[in-house]
Design an enzyme around this catalytic site. Structure first.
Site, PDB file in Angstrom:
ATOM      1  N   PRO A   2      43.405  38.333  31.685  1.00 37.03           N
ATOM      2  CA  PRO A   2      44.153  39.231  32.559  1.00 37.03           C
ATOM      3  C   PRO A   2      43.310  39.681  33.749  1.00 37.03           C
ATOM      4  O   PRO A   2      42.119  39.950  33.623  1.00 37.03           O
ATOM      5  CB  PRO A   2      44.479  40.428  31.664  1.00 37.03           C
ATOM      6  CG  PRO A   2      44.280  39.954  30.266  1.00 37.03           C
ATOM      7  CD  PRO A   2      43.251  38.888  30.343  1.00 37.03           C
ATOM      8  N   ILE A   3      43.952  39.743  34.917  1.00 35.65           N
ATOM      9  CA  ILE A   3      43.297  40.225  36.129  1.00 35.65           C
ATOM     10  C   ILE A   3      44.169  41.327  36.729  1.00 35.65           C
ATOM     11  O   ILE A   3      45.350  41.116  36.988  1.00 35.65           O
ATOM     12  CB  ILE A   3      43.107  39.103  37.164  1.00 35.65           C
ATOM     13  CG1 ILE A   3      42.263  37.972  36.581  1.00 35.65           C
ATOM     14  CG2 ILE A   3      42.481  39.654  38.444  1.00 35.65           C
ATOM     15  CD1 ILE A   3      42.175  36.748  37.465  1.00 35.65           C
TER      16      ILE A   3
END
Length: 66
Positions: A2-3
């Site tokens: 996840p970013i």
């Protein structure tokens, strides 16, 4: 991996930014189960003269409210 990308107006302290990164990382971990070391948080600091609402920059708004 996840970013999270976060845009904020310049002016926060290093401690405030550290806290934000930690809290966002923890929230992503809780909601997705991703390992902390796999989560990326990107902070983009925008100068207040480049951030506007209603056609007025935050820099101009600050001057107006003095």
């Amino acid at each position: 991996m996840p970013i999270a990308q976060i845009h904020i107006i310049e002016g926060r302290t290093k401690e405030q930014k550290r806290s934000l990164i930690k809290e966002v990382t923890d929230a992503i971990h809780r909601s997705t189960g991703a390992d902390h070391d796999r989560i990326r948080v990107l902070l983009y600091e925008i100068p207040d003269e480049n951030w506007a609402a209603g056609g007025i920059s935050k820099a101009d708004e600050r001057l107006k409210n003095r």
